[in-house]
Motif scaffolding. Structure first.
Motif, mmCIF file in Angstrom:
data_model
loop_
_atom_site.group_PDB
_atom_site.id
_atom_site.type_symbol
_atom_site.label_atom_id
_atom_site.label_comp_id
_atom_site.label_asym_id
_atom_site.label_seq_id
_atom_site.Cartn_x
_atom_site.Cartn_y
_atom_site.Cartn_z
ATOM 1 N N GLY A 97 14.579 54.022 79.755
ATOM 2 C CA GLY A 97 14.228 54.722 80.972
ATOM 3 C C GLY A 97 13.729 53.760 82.040
ATOM 4 N N ALA A 98 12.805 54.235 82.867
ATOM 5 C CA ALA A 98 12.361 53.468 84.033
ATOM 6 C C ALA A 98 11.928 52.037 83.718
ATOM 7 N N PRO A 99 11.079 51.780 82.692
ATOM 8 C CA PRO A 99 10.678 50.400 82.431
ATOM 9 C C PRO A 99 11.659 49.630 81.542
ATOM 10 N N GLY A 100 12.697 50.300 81.061
ATOM 11 C CA GLY A 100 13.659 49.663 80.164
ATOM 12 C C GLY A 100 14.785 48.979 80.902
ATOM 13 N N PRO A 101 15.700 48.363 80.191
ATOM 14 C CA PRO A 101 16.804 47.654 80.849
ATOM 15 C C PRO A 101 17.745 48.567 81.629
ATOM 16 N N ASP A 102 17.754 49.875 81.341
ATOM 17 C CA ASP A 102 18.603 50.769 82.144
ATOM 18 C C ASP A 102 17.944 51.124 83.473
ATOM 19 N N GLN A 103 16.618 50.840 83.609
ATOM 20 C CA GLN A 103 15.861 51.022 84.853
ATOM 21 C C GLN A 103 15.959 52.453 85.395
ATOM 22 N N GLY A 104 15.996 53.399 84.470
ATOM 23 C CA GLY A 104 16.032 54.800 84.873
ATOM 24 C C GLY A 104 17.412 55.321 85.222
ATOM 25 N N LYS A 105 18.423 54.464 85.106
ATOM 26 C CA LYS A 105 19.786 54.877 85.453
ATOM 27 C C LYS A 105 20.499 55.511 84.261
ATOM 28 N N GLY A 106 19.839 55.511 83.098
ATOM 29 C CA GLY A 106 20.468 56.036 81.897
ATOM 30 C C GLY A 106 21.350 54.997 81.234
ATOM 31 N N GLY A 107 21.704 55.244 80.005
ATOM 32 C CA GLY A 107 22.559 54.304 79.303
ATOM 33 C C GLY A 107 22.519 54.504 77.807
ATOM 34 N N LYS A 108 23.299 53.690 77.123
ATOM 35 C CA LYS A 108 23.373 53.756 75.671
ATOM 36 C C LYS A 108 22.625 52.578 75.058
ATOM 37 N N TYR A 109 21.770 52.899 74.100
ATOM 38 C CA TYR A 109 21.028 51.888 73.356
ATOM 39 C C TYR A 109 21.507 51.893 71.910
ATOM 40 N N LEU A 110 21.443 50.734 71.286
ATOM 41 C CA LEU A 110 21.809 50.626 69.875
ATOM 42 C C LEU A 110 20.644 49.972 69.135
ATOM 43 N N ILE A 111 20.056 50.701 68.210
ATOM 44 C CA ILE A 111 18.949 50.179 67.405
ATOM 45 C C ILE A 111 19.509 49.833 66.029
ATOM 46 N N ALA A 112 19.479 48.559 65.707
ATOM 47 C CA ALA A 112 20.069 48.080 64.454
ATOM 48 C C ALA A 112 18.986 47.517 63.546
ATOM 49 N N PRO A 113 19.151 47.641 62.224
ATOM 50 C CA PRO A 113 18.188 47.010 61.306
ATOM 51 C C PRO A 113 18.161 45.506 61.519
ATOM 52 N N ALA A 114 16.984 44.913 61.408
ATOM 53 C CA ALA A 114 16.845 43.471 61.642
ATOM 54 C C ALA A 114 17.745 42.663 60.718
ATOM 55 N N GLY A 115 17.900 43.132 59.481
ATOM 56 C CA GLY A 115 18.703 42.381 58.520
ATOM 57 C C GLY A 115 20.146 42.826 58.420
ATOM 58 N N ASP A 153 26.246 41.139 77.885
ATOM 59 C CA ASP A 153 27.456 40.350 77.670
ATOM 60 C C ASP A 153 28.711 41.137 78.003
ATOM 61 N N GLY A 154 28.522 42.213 78.755
ATOM 62 C CA GLY A 154 29.669 43.018 79.154
ATOM 63 C C GLY A 154 29.970 44.163 78.218
ATOM 64 N N GLY A 155 29.094 44.412 77.259
ATOM 65 C CA GLY A 155 29.317 45.482 76.306
ATOM 66 C C GLY A 155 28.812 46.827 76.804
ATOM 67 N N GLU A 156 28.801 47.783 75.895
ATOM 68 C CA GLU A 156 28.464 49.167 76.239
ATOM 69 C C GLU A 156 27.010 49.502 75.967
ATOM 70 N N TYR A 157 26.355 48.715 75.079
ATOM 71 C CA TYR A 157 25.028 49.094 74.592
ATOM 72 C C TYR A 157 23.959 48.058 74.941
ATOM 73 N N PHE A 158 22.757 48.566 75.173
ATOM 74 C CA PHE A 158 21.567 47.717 75.150
ATOM 75 C C PHE A 158 21.156 47.645 73.679
ATOM 76 N N ILE A 159 21.218 46.456 73.089
ATOM 77 C CA ILE A 159 21.023 46.336 71.639
ATOM 78 C C ILE A 159 19.632 45.787 71.331
ATOM 79 N N ALA A 160 18.980 46.414 70.367
ATOM 80 C CA ALA A 160 17.690 45.932 69.863
ATOM 81 C C ALA A 160 17.715 46.008 68.345
ATOM 82 N N ARG A 161 17.007 45.090 67.724
ATOM 83 C CA ARG A 161 16.893 45.099 66.261
ATOM 84 C C ARG A 161 15.464 45.456 65.859
#
Length: 522
Positions: free
Chosen positions: A174-192, A203-211
């Motif tokens: 949301g507002a403080p995140g990388p989408d800056q309130g514009k909306g978007g897709k996030y991907l939460i992946a296991p660290a391992g 990098d030109g992909g579809e998701y904001f990725i976090a582990r």
């Protein structure tokens, strides 16, 4: 040729030994009296008397070795100390586990099931210092079950965050995140996670990725009021929030939403022996390295060990029952009667910051002070959501908080008395400011005759003074003519207050604007 006989060799060796012994005899230095039982004077600081009076009773020793009775007493005390430390150090883990249990209590047990406070968070749910002024959307992610998980955030979402199972920051949305309130897709992946992942957005992909290092994660989104009403934010979340496994992106499961408003459910960890059982569930569920070895060892010392059932015997259960009581009392002391002077937002003020002198990771003084353990206890005992946006200077974004546990005379608040808070004109909040009352027992909203124990400058039609300031009153009865600015309290019950600014502006940070102290009205 000289013949050396065997008895000559023996005699020579004996003579040599006697000479060595005489040369190296253990004697005290000249003029020094040896300690009784020793050849030399032994520093007193090294010695343990046969009897020691201590806070846990008399300790008895035989030449430094504890007696059987003292040994038992010391082990009981050691187990007690570790039980207290487990409580204080693992509040974050137990708190997020309680959040998971709370969601499940009203039916949200899967990642495609969300709890929304459609009519705002009133005082019915038990929820650590939640606000009454934004629409919450709460989801529990389970990366062990679902693998990498997609979170779609709609356009216009307010501050949102994902925290791991130890209540640590993973990513903002949301507002403080990388989408800056514009909306978007996030991907939460296991660290391992070793499988292939799509490209990151940068990098030109579809998701904001976090582990995330944990299986269980908490997603919390906030939606702002429109014209003082929650309807638009509720609709935004119900139509725009989607959570699903990446593996099912082509055919995601349908979202289900549960209305959490006006529902008496609990999201707060236990303060009795059950706390350790909540923690044990976390230890068993999560990857081993979610928690670093020092803390894992602390938990293991009282029997909470991954892969092993937690089954304390009667002796240990009694000790831990006492330990959690003292741990809970300690958490309340550092929370409600803190001793760190850096917590004061202003000089000679009762308004305290949530993080004291530490950052959002509770790292103190740029690392010089290490991790501020009391600050971490204070935060997680009373609050939820860990994000840099709550501690960082983000002009016009994020949020800022001030908490007060006592009036201007340093007396805890009394629900039978009336108090006044003056909010000066031009409060530095782009979005809104609010003040909410909480119950010190539950650290949740104070339950009174009013469903919302709060006032909000955008939601409520407040009486504004001629100079632009606003006076808010707290007490069992509304002062005559001040009903619009009154928040009810309950006689024979205490309370504390949190002042919030969403979209804080520069005068808050440079302190050229200062909220008033809460003063008793005589």
């Amino acid at each position: 040729m000289k013949i050396i006989r065997k008895h000559d060799l023996v005699a020579a060796a004996l003579a040599g030994a006697l000479t060595f012994t005489a040369a190296h005899a253990q004697t005290a230095a000249p003029g020094v009296n040896p300690t009784l039982g020793f050849n030399n004077k032994i520093p007193e600081k090294l010695l343990t008397p046969d009897k020691v009076d201590s806070p846990i009773g008399t300790l008895n020793f035989v030449d430094g070795v504890p007696t059987d009775e003292t040994t038992k007493k010391l082990y009981d005390h050691l187990d007690f100390l570790r039980g207290v430390e487990v409580f204080l150090n693992f509040i974050p883990a137990a708190s997020l586990e309680a959040m998971r249990l709370g969601n499940a209590e009203i039916g949200a047990t899967k990642s495609n099931q969300a709890v929304i406070m459609d009519q705002l968070l009133d005082s019915s749910p038990l929820f650590l210092t939640g606000n009454t002024d934004t629409v919450y959307c709460s989801v529990i992610l389970d990366l062990e079950t679902d693998g990498p998980t997609v979170v779609e955030v709609p356009l216009g979402s307010g501050p949102g965050t994902v925290n791991d199972a130890f209540f640590r920051f993973v990513i903002d949305m949301g507002a403080p995140g990388p989408d800056q309130g514009k909306g978007g897709k996030y991907l939460i992946a296991p660290a391992g996670y070793k499988g292939a992942l799509p490209k990151d957005k940068k990098d030109g992909g579809e998701y904001f990725i976090a582990r995330s290092p944990s299986n269980v994660n908490w997603l919390i989104l906030r939606g702002f009021l429109v014209d003082g009403k929650p309807d638009a934010a509720s609709k935004m979340f119900r139509e725009g929030v989607k959570v699903y496994p990446l593996s099912k992106a082509s055919n995601p499961p349908k979202m289900e939403f549960f209305n959490g408003s006006k529902m008496p459910f609990n999201t707060i960890h236990a303060n009795n022996f059950e706390f350790y059982q909540e923690l044990d569930h976390v230890i068993q569920k999560e990857p081993l390295d979610l928690i670093e070895p020092e803390l894992r060892g602390l938990a293991a010392s009282i029997g909470i060990r991954k892969g092993t059932p937690f089954k304390p015997d009667e002796r240990m259960k009694k000790i831990l029952t006492d330990a959690v009581a003292v741990g809970n009392a300690t958490a309340r002391a550092v929370s409600f009667r803190g001793r760190d002077p850096r917590s004061a937002i202003y000089p000679n003020s009762q308004w305290k910051s949530l993080f004291g002198g530490a950052d959002y990771r509770f790292i103190d003084d740029d690392g010089i002070g290490g991790r501020n353990l009391d600050a971490r206890t204070v935060y997680y005992y009373g609050y939820t959501v860990n994000t840099p946006a709550m501690a960082a200077k983000l002009i016009g974004r994020g949020s800022q908080y001030a908490v007060s546990f006592a009036d201007s005379s340093d007396r805890p608040f009394d629900g039978a008395k009336t108090y006044r808070l003056s909010v000066p004109a031009n409060a530095p909040a782009k979005d809104f400011w609010s003040v909410v009352l909480y119950d010190p027992q539950t650290r949740s909203e104070l339950q009174t005759s009013q469903p919302f124990p709060s006032k909000n400058n955008k939601r409520d039609k407040l009486i504004v003074n001629a100079d632009g300031s606003v006076d808010i009153y707290f007490g069992p009865k509304a002062p005559a003519g001040k009903e619009a600015n009154w928040v009810a309290s309950v006689p024979n019950k205490g309370w504390f207050a949190i002042f919030r600014l969403y979209g804080p502006l520069e005068p808050w940070f440079d302190k050229t604007w200062r909220v008033g102290e809460i003063e008793e009205v005589k």
